[in-house]
Design an enzyme around this catalytic site. Structure first.
Site, PDB file in Angstrom:
ATOM      1  N   ASP A 140      42.314  56.569  88.864  1.00  0.00           N
ATOM      2  CA  ASP A 140      42.259  57.652  89.834  1.00  0.00           C
ATOM      3  C   ASP A 140      42.912  58.925  89.320  1.00  0.00           C
ATOM      4  OD1 ASP A 140      41.226  55.724  91.554  1.00  0.00           O
ATOM      5  OD2 ASP A 140      43.228  55.163  92.195  1.00  0.00           O
ATOM      6  N   ASP A 155      42.869  55.401  98.080  1.00  0.00           N
ATOM      7  CA  ASP A 155      42.099  54.456  97.292  1.00  0.00           C
ATOM      8  C   ASP A 155      42.236  53.096  97.980  1.00  0.00           C
ATOM      9  OD1 ASP A 155      40.910  53.335  94.974  1.00  0.00           O
ATOM     10  OD2 ASP A 155      42.895  52.786  94.252  1.00  0.00           O
ATOM     11  N   CYS A 215      73.051  86.306  89.974  1.00  0.00           N
ATOM     12  CA  CYS A 215      73.285  85.953  88.572  1.00  0.00           C
ATOM     13  C   CYS A 215      72.024  85.334  87.992  1.00  0.00           C
ATOM     14  CB  CYS A 215      74.405  84.922  88.446  1.00  0.00           C
ATOM     15  SG  CYS A 215      75.983  85.512  89.007  1.00  0.00           S
ATOM     16  N   CYS A 237      76.635  83.513  91.769  1.00  0.00           N
ATOM     17  CA  CYS A 237      75.835  83.940  92.903  1.00  0.00           C
ATOM     18  C   CYS A 237      74.363  83.926  92.528  1.00  0.00           C
ATOM     19  CB  CYS A 237      76.215  85.345  93.290  1.00  0.00           C
ATOM     20  SG  CYS A 237      75.892  86.468  91.951  1.00  0.00           S
TER      21      CYS A 237
HETATM   22  P1  ADP Z   1      37.659  51.035  92.424  1.00  0.00           P
HETATM   23  O1  ADP Z   1      38.974  51.140  91.736  1.00  0.00           O
HETATM   24  O2  ADP Z   1      37.629  51.777  93.707  1.00  0.00           O
HETATM   25  O3  ADP Z   1      37.177  49.634  92.520  1.00  0.00           O
HETATM   26  P2  ADP Z   1      36.128  51.546  89.982  1.00  0.00           P
HETATM   27  O4  ADP Z   1      35.430  52.784  89.522  1.00  0.00           O
HETATM   28  O5  ADP Z   1      37.224  51.008  89.154  1.00  0.00           O
HETATM   29  O6  ADP Z   1      36.594  51.843  91.485  1.00  0.00           O
HETATM   30  O7  ADP Z   1      35.026  50.415  90.121  1.00  0.00           O
HETATM   31  C1  ADP Z   1      33.852  50.627  90.883  1.00  0.00           C
HETATM   32  C2  ADP Z   1      33.101  49.332  91.071  1.00  0.00           C
HETATM   33  O8  ADP Z   1      32.570  48.890  89.820  1.00  0.00           O
HETATM   34  C3  ADP Z   1      33.973  48.199  91.541  1.00  0.00           C
HETATM   35  O9  ADP Z   1      34.130  48.211  92.932  1.00  0.00           O
HETATM   36  C4  ADP Z   1      33.158  46.995  91.074  1.00  0.00           C
HETATM   37  O10 ADP Z   1      32.114  46.715  91.973  1.00  0.00           O
HETATM   38  C5  ADP Z   1      32.563  47.474  89.778  1.00  0.00           C
HETATM   39  N1  ADP Z   1      33.414  47.036  88.666  1.00  0.00           N
HETATM   40  C6  ADP Z   1      34.213  47.809  87.917  1.00  0.00           C
HETATM   41  N2  ADP Z   1      34.843  47.078  86.984  1.00  0.00           N
HETATM   42  C7  ADP Z   1      34.459  45.805  87.169  1.00  0.00           C
HETATM   43  C8  ADP Z   1      34.775  44.555  86.550  1.00  0.00           C
HETATM   44  N3  ADP Z   1      35.641  44.467  85.539  1.00  0.00           N
HETATM   45  N4  ADP Z   1      34.184  43.427  87.010  1.00  0.00           N
HETATM   46  C9  ADP Z   1      33.328  43.505  88.031  1.00  0.00           C
HETATM   47  N5  ADP Z   1      32.982  44.625  88.669  1.00  0.00           N
HETATM   48  C10 ADP Z   1      33.548  45.780  88.250  1.00  0.00           C
HETATM   49 MG    MG Z   2      40.794  51.628  91.063  1.00  0.00          MG
END
Ligand code: ADP
Ligand code: MG
Length: 759
Positions: A651, A450, A16, A13
């Site tokens: 994220d 996202d 318990c 029960c």
């Molecule tokens: P999200 O996942 O929303 O794109 P991030 O913080 O990962 O957010 O990235 C933010 C921005 O930074 C991206 O939208 C892009 O413009 C730039 N960025 C991040 N990483 C790269 C990459 N490897 N090459 C080109 N741009 C990048």
């Molecule tokens: Mg991202």
């Protein structure tokens, strides 16, 4: 300190569970313990050195329970305590035992019940003859039957009385034990010691029928309860049955069939048409369509080619292929799902706290009320009705209170619904981490999503190139791809993929560095290159004409600007297709009255374009990763309950901050720690289903709690005879037993209804 889950045996029960919790939490070395009656498991947060499980077991064994030592991580097909069909062996034994007892007591219960009804009718209506059995013979037969009923069928109840006398610990069994034993002892005295009967001047009326029928009904109720409780937990059984028993592998050039437990990492596994996928892996030869509905809930078979992942438990359609085993045994996605579902089903929902509190104080209070009622009848009652009648009403009400007040339904109300809800979620590809998450989800009024990978496919493609340098387009891409080759961002994959298709060879790179939220940098051929978004260009203080950039971004393309320290060399645009199901998902969320907000690090124009396409009208763009978390916080500061859906890669902090973190799982990766809910197949439309599931489950719990409380609130005063002076109402213990058994059965059945509801 570690947290472990143990199976508990011997619980009858809800009280318990609280008895065990109280006892164990007092031991040294125990930080926390949560016992779940419905799943019969205890989650203990403890120091194994100070309080080893064996010593915990010794403590609770005194109270009539025992701790089953934890299941080691074995391959799930041979999960301890389950037979080859995945059934719980102990449950089957308990059920068979109860079945045997029922076969004995039920026919007797029915006959006695019928005789009792006859007796009542004969006394009420003139035309009906009295029972054609002499009272003495009837009493003697009843006594023999009641003795067997009480001491064999009712053994757990007698044991409950024993524990009460020995350790002063009372549970539901104690209540029923004291009740039936009282009726029995009184009747035995009346029957075999007529001198006492004449001394206290009571009629030769006995209550053996009460003992027999109450034990009969409660044993039947218990059987029905365990039987349907088994059905509440069958999601696990079904998942375990998905597991293949053998695998066909290539060894030394020959195909051999081996038991699943012997498959090791790297084995080459052959899958024939209509075969089951035995472990997780990657296709290395051939192609096919695979039915993954049992895992993801997605009805349409998925195309699998070389390089694609396959997961254990899914079923091949018509093609044949070979794959390499990557995850085996307890590492497979299926094993993770089973473990997650099991843990979630065993966890406690916050809403249960109240019911737990009540059932833990219920038993002693009921004992006091019943005694109080007996005393009142014998004193106040005697002065109105005379001793003989007051005594019989007093005893009947004493027994009735003990029987009807069992808080069994109360203890089952929440956990059974949670078990069904979590199991139903798993069937739809919605993995729920714990009961608290399922409870919180129905209150969510803001969903933050996202962009990349959640609303869009997360597989962007290179669309166009704006070249403002003296280099060729291919040279530009080659430099960018060299930088991106080191990055995990979806944009990076798009660029690298394009370079591969163009057969552009990557260069040597030094001092590579990712710039959070902005892009990346590195030295190639002695020159320092930068690639990323406008924020990066602003940081470098380079002059750049944004007009031509805006023209592309308002069409949803994401720019990647390539530059040196001195000037911008060009812009490469990538675009990510919207997931077709995202549009409907957003619409359905709006229909539920939920605000949907898009949150992204991407360019504002790009974000707005995508938002418009999927029907979102609130966008927070160009946010740095740490600001994603702050966005969630600001909604929470407004008093909103926020769910955040993301891919879990960058994220994670935001997912953890949200009231409910929802991770999109793709491939075989489902172990996202910060998420309360994982949507398999990365399908955002399942979020709507998850919210509906939460609403249905919570409604079920509230109905259950209402009925469980309602029934006890009405039952106790009725049983105490409170309405007797006014209406002449008394509750016969036999009906109390019937009502008590039915209340548990109806609560479990109500929880089972959740299974059939549409999401
Ligand atoms: P999200 O996942 O929303 O794109 P991030 O913080 O990962 O957010 O990235 C933010 C921005 O930074 C991206 O939208 C892009 O413009 C730039 N960025 C991040 N990483 C790269 C990459 N490897 N090459 C080109 N741009 C990048
Ligand atoms: Mg991202």
């Amino acid at each position: 300190m570690s947290i472990q889950t143990f199976k508990i045996k011997g619980m009858h029960c809800a009280s318990c569970a609280s008895i065990i919790e109280k006892k164990v939490s007092k031991l040294s070395g125990i930080k926390n313990i949560a016992v779940n009656y419905a799943s019969e498991k205890a989650q203990i947060d403890f120091d194994e050195k100070v309080a080893p499980p064996t010593s915990i077991n010794n403590e609770i064994e005194k109270l009539g329970y025992s701790l089953v030592l934890p299941e080691r991580e074995v391959s799930i097909t041979i999960m301890k305590g389950h037979d080859h069909m995945g059934r719980d062996i102990e449950k089957e034994v308990e059920l068979n035992n109860l079945k045997e007892k029922n076969q004995f007591i039920l026919p007797i219960t029915i006959i006695i019940f019928a005789l009792m009804m006859w007796d009542i009718l004969a006394r009420t209506f003139v035309g009906i003859p009295n029972l054609p059995i002499p009272m003495e013979l009837f009493n003697t037969i009843s006594m023999v039957l009641a003795t067997v009923a009480l001491f064999w069928v009712g053994k757990p109840f007698i044991a409950g009385v024993g524990r009460f006398l020995q350790y002063r610990i009372a549970n539901m069994d104690t209540l029923i034990g004291i009740g039936t034993l009282t009726a029995y002892i009184y009747s035995v005295i009346i029957t075999i010691l007529p001198s006492i009967r004449t001394l206290i001047q009571v009629p030769d009326y006995t209550y053996f029928d009460v003992t027999i029928v109450v034990i009969g009904f409660i044993t039947l109720g218990k059987y029905l309860e365990i039987n349907s409780k088994k059905k509440t937990g069958d999601a696990i059984e079904k998942l375990l049955n998905l597991q293949a028993k053998t695998a066909l592998i290539m060894r030394g050039g020959a195909e051999i069939e081996i038991p699943i437990e012997q498959v090791v990492y790297g084995d080459l596994i052959i899958v024939k048409p209509a075969g089951k996928i035995p472990v997780d892996g990657v296709v290395i030869e051939g192609s096919s369509y695979i039915d993954e509905s049992m895992i993801t809930g997605e009805p349409i078979p998925i195309s699998k080619n070389i390089g694609d992942t396959v997961v254990a438990g899914t079923i091949n359609t018509s093609g044949a292929f070979t794959f390499k085993a990557i995850k085996v045994g307890s590492e497979t996605m299926l094993a993770h799902i089973v473990k997650m579902v099991e843990e979630a089903q065993g966890s406690k929902a916050p809403i249960q706290a109240l019911a737990d509190k009540i059932s833990s104080v219920f038993v002693p209070i009921v004992l006091i009320i019943s005694l109080f009622s007996l005393v009142l009848w014998l004193t106040v009652g005697t002065s109105y009705l005379g001793f003989s009648q007051a005594l019989s009403i007093g005893i009947l009400s004493f027994v009735s209170i003990l029987i009807i007040a069992c808080p069994c339904a109360l203890g089952l109300a929440t956990p059974t619904a949670i078990i069904v809800g979590v199991g139903k979620g798993a069937k739809e590809g919605i993995l729920i981490k714990d009961a608290g998450t399922l409870e919180k989800l129905h209150k969510v009024n803001v969903v933050v999503v996202d962009k990349t990978g959640t609303l869009t496919r997360g597989k962007p493609e290179l669309i166009s190139i704006q070249n403002t340098s003296s280099k060729t387009d291919n040279e530009l891409v080659r430099i960018l791809a060299t930088l991106e080759n080191k990055s995990e961002h979806p944009i990076a994959h798009a660029v690298v993929l394009y370079a591969n298709e163009k057969k552009l060879e990557l260069l040597n790179i030094d001092n590579f560095e990712a710039i959070k939220g902005k892009g990346l940098k590195g030295i190639i051929g002695g020159i320092k290159y930068y690639a990323g978004n406008m924020k990066l260009i602003e940081e470098l203080k380079l002059s750049f004409d944004t007009d031509s950039l805006n023209k592309e971004t308002i069409e949803g393309k994401t720019p990647v600007i390539l530059a040196t320290k001195e000037k911008v060399l060009g812009v490469i645009f990538v675009a990510d297709a919207i997931k077709p199901e995202a549009v409907l998902a957003v619409k359905n969320l709006h229909a539920l009255g939920i605000k949907v907000v898009m949150l992204t690090g991407d360019n504002k124009n790009t974000a707005n374009y995508i938002a418009k396409q999927v029907g979102i009208n609130e966008v927070v763009a160009e946010v740095m990763p740490e600001d994603k978390l702050n966005t969630i916080k600001s909604f929470q500061a407004e008093g909103k309950i926020v769910a955040m859906a993301g891919d879990g890669v960058n994220d994670a902090p935001a997912l953890a901050q949200a009231d409910v973190g929802i991770a999109m799982a793709t491939g075989t990766d489902i172990a996202i720690e910060s998420a309360g809910i994982t949507l398999l197949g990365g399908d955002i439309s399942k979020l709507v289903k998850a919210i509906k599931l939460s609403k249905i489950t919570m409604r079920g719990i509230k109905q259950n709690l209402f009925w469980a409380f309602f029934y006890n609130i009405i039952g106790i005063p009725l049983a105490a005879g409170l309405f007797y002076p006014i209406f002449g109402w008394l509750l016969n213990p036999i009906f109390a037993g019937f009502a008590m058994a039915m209340s548990s059965v109806s609560v479990v059945s109500n929880s089972l209804r959740i299974k059939a509801m549409k999401l």
